[in-house]
Design an enzyme around this catalytic site. Structure first.
Site, mmCIF file in Angstrom:
data_model
loop_
_atom_site.group_PDB
_atom_site.id
_atom_site.type_symbol
_atom_site.label_atom_id
_atom_site.label_comp_id
_atom_site.label_asym_id
_atom_site.label_seq_id
_atom_site.Cartn_x
_atom_site.Cartn_y
_atom_site.Cartn_z
ATOM 1 N N HIS A 1 0.812 -1.217 0.000
ATOM 2 C CA HIS A 1 0.000 0.000 0.000
ATOM 3 C C HIS A 1 0.849 1.273 0.000
ATOM 4 C CE1 HIS A 1 -3.446 2.420 0.161
ATOM 5 N NE2 HIS A 1 -4.173 1.767 1.033
ATOM 6 N N ASP B 1 -11.488 -7.500 -18.501
ATOM 7 C CA ASP B 1 -11.679 -8.649 -19.393
ATOM 8 C C ASP B 1 -10.355 -8.976 -20.078
ATOM 9 O OD1 ASP B 1 -12.376 -10.498 -21.304
ATOM 10 O OD2 ASP B 1 -13.888 -9.256 -22.291
#
Length: 462
Positions: free
Chosen positions: A168, A403
């Site tokens: 992070h 996708d």
């Protein structure tokens, strides 16, 4: 309820590196936006893809090489993800470095599982430990911390998953999801992809655009050095994540139609009260307020609790002067809304929460995005007893638009929030403009929350 008690077999662990012609900077300093996350546990996200028509042999011979090759091409534009964080003795603050050596690159684990893929991808209730086996650990030591690790798990003749773990201190949710969307696009299009046609590749790495008028970097660096110090430059997390044994991860969908009904309800009720104050009735605000209210009422707050605190992230890219759209890294601040617990638990609890969130968002304009930021790492407060609800993620990340060439994911989730009770928000898998809400809940209140969530929507007068 989905679980992964079935075996997972590790097939291989390799390293994927970017091409040699990358134009991305190979060394970046951490900014004050990054430093607050230096010793936080890593962020984990899991994508599940259905692929029933492809055999296991075909997956390993065709699909897997395509994923690896496109990952390498993508890293050309995201070079810091292939590097490591270090804090040299000669440096006043930590750095992200990619030197192209044997320690650089993205750890790439390939595994095989005989668990029930459809149960895991379709179930709205999962054992909290189920997803964690599908997401890799991040290599971290006192001296060095990897930035990214990936795991591909194939479910024979059913589908596969992509688990990504990131540090992070290097990137926030917007940057992380931009990377996945860029990778999926390049995998789908192939070597002939166009940088100009893919917004996720138009990245800004220049750290000089981040101004620090309040001297936050010096405050945060000093806090890192003194925490466990003096002169503590360790990169190890300050605590080890633990999954409570009585917790399950629950997923709810708030449809676009229901969100519009909530929005209309707020507008009508405010008009009845002749409330002239503008209220933020964005999809995000409404979802957070409704979820928070349902949680408080299903949990049953103790009478000792005086305040409900609602914490959420704010993307600062468009709020900085000048704006830094396309900035890669961390560029967010945390905002907390305060509401009286009695009000949230009352009949008009949803409206109380909406008002509290609206006031918090408006304060960004009046007080500025860095108001109180110098106290963020102090860990001290003088608040009365409170209950904190922490929200993370955003529907704007559009995680379901990832996708790789075999269709949209059937499910996306964030297993890392099982360990800190955070509530994740994303776009809906149905693609209807709704919101997916992921919650780690105590097993004993799942039914109560589900009932409260459904009943509140059914009782809307529209």
């Amino acid at each position: 309820m989905a679980n992964l008690n079935s075996s997972i077999k590790i097939v291989e662990v390799t390293t994927v590196t970017p091409p040699q012609d990358s134009k991305t900077p190979n060394s970046l300093p951490l900014t004050f936006f990054d430093l607050v996350w230096l010793r936080s546990p890593p962020t984990k996200r899991l994508y599940l893809y259905e692929l029933p028509t492809v055999s296991t042999a075909t997956f390993f011979d065709s699909v897997l090489p395509k994923l690896k090759h496109s990952l390498s091409l993508t890293l050309r534009h995201f070079l810091p993800l292939a590097g490591n964080i270090s804090w040299p003795e000669t440096s006043p603050k930590p750095l992200i470095d990619y030197v192209g050596g044997s320690d650089d690159g993205v750890s790439f684990t390939v595994a095989e599982s005989d668990a029930d893929f459809y149960d895991l991808s379709a179930a709205d209730i999962n054992e909290s430990t189920a997803s964690h086996l599908l997401v890799p650990d991040l290599a971290v030591s006192k001296e060095k911390a990897a930035v990214t690790a990936l795991q591909i798990t194939v479910f024979p003749n059913r589908g596969f998953s992509i688990g990504i773990t990131t540090h992070h201190a290097v990137l926030d949710g917007k940057s992380s999801t931009s990377f996945i969307k860029a990778w999926s696009h390049i995998c789908k299009i192939g070597d002939q992809y166009s940088t100009a046609s893919l917004p996720e590749l138009n990245l800004l790495y220049d750290r000089s655009v981040i101004k620090d008028p309040k001297g936050l970097e010096a405050i945060y660096v000093n806090n890192c050095l003194q925490s466990g110090g003096p002169n503590n430059k360790s990169l190890l997390p300050d605590h080890k994540p633990r999954i409570p044994s009585d917790t399950v991860r629950v997923t709810f969908q708030l449809s676009r139609v229901k969100i519009e009904k909530l929005r209309e309800f707020v507008k009508v009720e405010m008009a009845k009260r002749k409330d002239q104050n503008p209220h933020h009735v964005s999809t995000f605000s409404l979802t957070v307020a409704y979820t928070c209210t349902c949680l408080a009422k299903s949990e049953g707050l103790s009478s000792e609790i005086e305040l409900v605190l609602i914490s959420f992230g704010v993307d600062c890219r468009s709020r900085l002067e000048p704006p830094v759209l396309g900035y890669f890294g961390n560029c967010m601040t945390l905002k907390v809304a305060f509401a009286e617990a009695k009000g949230v638990m009352g009949k008009e609890g949803f409206l109380v929460a909406v008002n509290a969130i609206s006031e918090a968002i408006k304060s960004l304009e009046t007080d500025g995005i860095f108001h109180g930021a110098e106290n963020r790492v102090a860990g001290k407060h003088s608040l009365p007893p409170f209950k904190l609800y922490n929200f993370s993620g955003s529907p704007r990340f559009e995680v379901y638009n990832s996708d790789f060439g075999w269709g949209r994911p059937t499910k996306v989730d964030m297993p890392c929030f099982d360990t800190n009770s955070a509530i994740s928000l994303s776009d809906s898998k149905n693609g209807d403009g709704g919101v997916q809400i992921g919650l780690p809940l105590n097993k004993h209140i799942v039914e109560a929350f589900a009932s409260q969530f459904a009943k509140g929507l059914e009782d809307l007068p529209f």
